[in-house]
Motif scaffolding. Structure first.
Motif, PDB file in Angstrom:
ATOM      1  N   ILE A 112      -2.760   4.130  54.486  1.00  0.00           N
ATOM      2  CA  ILE A 112      -1.759   3.632  53.619  1.00  0.00           C
ATOM      3  C   ILE A 112      -0.520   4.426  53.395  1.00  0.00           C
ATOM      4  O   ILE A 112      -0.595   5.633  53.706  1.00  0.00           O
ATOM      5  CB  ILE A 112      -2.616   3.296  52.242  1.00  0.00           C
ATOM      6  N   SER A 113       0.404   3.991  52.971  1.00  0.00           N
ATOM      7  CA  SER A 113       1.776   4.764  52.736  1.00  0.00           C
ATOM      8  C   SER A 113       2.283   4.684  51.409  1.00  0.00           C
ATOM      9  O   SER A 113       2.395   3.140  50.996  1.00  0.00           O
ATOM     10  CB  SER A 113       2.648   4.806  53.730  1.00  0.00           C
ATOM     11  N   GLY A 114       2.528   5.370  50.534  1.00  0.00           N
ATOM     12  CA  GLY A 114       3.294   5.149  49.135  1.00  0.00           C
ATOM     13  C   GLY A 114       3.843   6.498  48.679  1.00  0.00           C
ATOM     14  O   GLY A 114       4.035   7.507  49.494  1.00  0.00           O
ATOM     15  N   PRO A 122       2.084  -0.080  52.564  1.00  0.00           N
ATOM     16  CA  PRO A 122       1.176  -1.054  53.546  1.00  0.00           C
ATOM     17  C   PRO A 122       0.061  -0.573  53.956  1.00  0.00           C
ATOM     18  O   PRO A 122      -0.419   0.576  53.693  1.00  0.00           O
ATOM     19  CB  PRO A 122       1.961  -0.976  54.905  1.00  0.00           C
ATOM     20  N   VAL A 123      -1.125  -1.228  54.034  1.00  0.00           N
ATOM     21  CA  VAL A 123      -2.160  -0.826  54.600  1.00  0.00           C
ATOM     22  C   VAL A 123      -2.443  -1.186  55.734  1.00  0.00           C
ATOM     23  O   VAL A 123      -2.152  -2.393  56.329  1.00  0.00           O
ATOM     24  CB  VAL A 123      -3.483  -1.583  53.743  1.00  0.00           C
ATOM     25  N   TYR A 124      -2.477  -0.342  56.726  1.00  0.00           N
ATOM     26  CA  TYR A 124      -2.238  -0.933  58.338  1.00  0.00           C
ATOM     27  C   TYR A 124      -3.132  -0.077  59.484  1.00  0.00           C
ATOM     28  O   TYR A 124      -3.594   0.829  58.839  1.00  0.00           O
ATOM     29  CB  TYR A 124      -0.821  -0.518  58.686  1.00  0.00           C
ATOM     30  N   THR A 125      -3.397  -0.922  60.560  1.00  0.00           N
ATOM     31  CA  THR A 125      -4.185  -0.265  61.592  1.00  0.00           C
ATOM     32  C   THR A 125      -3.344   0.345  62.681  1.00  0.00           C
ATOM     33  O   THR A 125      -1.912  -0.114  62.624  1.00  0.00           O
ATOM     34  CB  THR A 125      -5.198  -1.277  62.138  1.00  0.00           C
ATOM     35  N   ILE A 153      -1.814  -4.858  51.354  1.00  0.00           N
ATOM     36  CA  ILE A 153      -0.670  -4.182  50.738  1.00  0.00           C
ATOM     37  C   ILE A 153      -1.377  -3.675  49.446  1.00  0.00           C
ATOM     38  O   ILE A 153      -2.292  -4.244  48.647  1.00  0.00           O
ATOM     39  CB  ILE A 153       0.310  -5.271  50.013  1.00  0.00           C
ATOM     40  N   HIS A 154      -1.137  -2.467  49.283  1.00  0.00           N
ATOM     41  CA  HIS A 154      -1.876  -1.532  48.437  1.00  0.00           C
ATOM     42  C   HIS A 154      -1.462  -1.883  46.979  1.00  0.00           C
ATOM     43  O   HIS A 154      -0.208  -2.083  46.850  1.00  0.00           O
ATOM     44  CB  HIS A 154      -1.537  -0.017  48.441  1.00  0.00           C
ATOM     45  N   THR A 155      -2.407  -2.276  46.131  1.00  0.00           N
ATOM     46  CA  THR A 155      -2.189  -2.711  45.042  1.00  0.00           C
ATOM     47  C   THR A 155      -2.543  -1.881  43.726  1.00  0.00           C
ATOM     48  O   THR A 155      -2.221  -1.794  42.469  1.00  0.00           O
ATOM     49  CB  THR A 155      -2.473  -4.035  44.737  1.00  0.00           C
ATOM     50  N   THR A 156      -3.755  -1.287  43.716  1.00  0.00           N
ATOM     51  CA  THR A 156      -4.468  -0.590  42.675  1.00  0.00           C
ATOM     52  C   THR A 156      -5.507   0.385  43.143  1.00  0.00           C
ATOM     53  O   THR A 156      -5.891   0.628  44.355  1.00  0.00           O
ATOM     54  CB  THR A 156      -5.303  -1.698  41.677  1.00  0.00           C
ATOM     55  N   GLY A 157      -5.960   1.438  42.375  1.00  0.00           N
ATOM     56  CA  GLY A 157      -6.957   1.922  42.370  1.00  0.00           C
ATOM     57  C   GLY A 157      -7.925   2.169  41.224  1.00  0.00           C
ATOM     58  O   GLY A 157      -7.228   1.846  40.148  1.00  0.00           O
ATOM     59  N   THR A 158      -8.782   3.005  41.254  1.00  0.00           N
ATOM     60  CA  THR A 158      -9.492   3.354  39.917  1.00  0.00           C
ATOM     61  C   THR A 158      -9.228   5.027  39.840  1.00  0.00           C
ATOM     62  O   THR A 158      -9.300   5.699  40.540  1.00  0.00           O
ATOM     63  CB  THR A 158     -11.124   3.264  39.937  1.00  0.00           C
TER      64      THR A 158
END
Length: 198
Positions: free
Chosen positions: A95-97, A140-143, A158-163
């Motif tokens: 993932i990238s952000g 993006p979440v990618y291989t 597509i990364h949207t959330t986490g805890t």
């Protein structure tokens, strides 16, 4: 993807409470090492699914940005649908952000494993162990695969959330919107591109 289309999360471009798109959107394109900005583009159009606009339904937490510039020289990721067997494969994803925990606006890449599909994971979600923190949304979440000496990246979410804990530390669960056939239509055959309706 198309040379003019950028995929991101809906909540990164649309404010559900004010019912407005965020003003002055811009996208910084970084080099492969995520250290240098190669170009900054300003979207001409933004498109969000009506189910997110009307109901803040996070199943539809995805958005399309259209830019006039041709982005092909910066490398284009393809979109792929992650089949159920892949979702139980424990495969690596990246993932990238822009993690807020770094204290500086620096693009970040994290690598982790796909978490197997479970009964508490909705069909539209993808879960992974790659590091994520506030600010990563829309990335993006990618291989990554290499064939005949060439490396290919395929976006499957597509990364949207986490805890996150009350002290701001990162929890163990990170989620994205899973690429499905519905998303492929939204990005590849979106009839709203070029219209005044978004």
């Amino acid at each position: 993807m198309d040379n003019h289309i950028i995929a991101t999360a809906a909540h990164c471009v649309y404010n559900y409470e004010s019912k407005q798109y965020f003003p002055d959107m811009r996208v910084d394109i970084y080099d492969e090492n995520c250290t240098t900005i190669l170009k900054t583009v300003y979207p001409k159009e933004a498109h969000v699914a009506l189910n997110f606009v009307n109901n803040k339904d996070f199943q539809y937490d995805y958005a399309l940005l259209y830019v006039e510039e041709d982005l092909s020289e910066y490398g284009i990721f393809s979109f792929g649908v992650a089949m159920d067997d892949f979702m139980t494969s424990n495969s690596l994803v990246t993932i990238s952000g822009f993690p807020g925990t770094f204290g500086t606006l620096k693009r970040y890449k994290g690598v982790g494993n796909i978490v197997p599909i479970s009964s508490n994971l909705a069909d539209h979600q993808i879960q992974y162990t790659a590091y994520a923190s506030p600010g990563d949304s829309g990335g993006p979440v990618y291989t990554t695969q290499t064939f005949n000496g060439r490396t290919y990246h395929t976006v499957i979410g597509i990364h949207t959330t986490g805890t996150f804990h009350s002290d701001g530390s990162v929890g163990e669960h990170r989620f994205g919107t899973r690429v499905t056939s519905t998303l492929l239509v939204f990005y590849y055959n979106n009839e709203k591109i070029g219209s005044t309706v978004s």
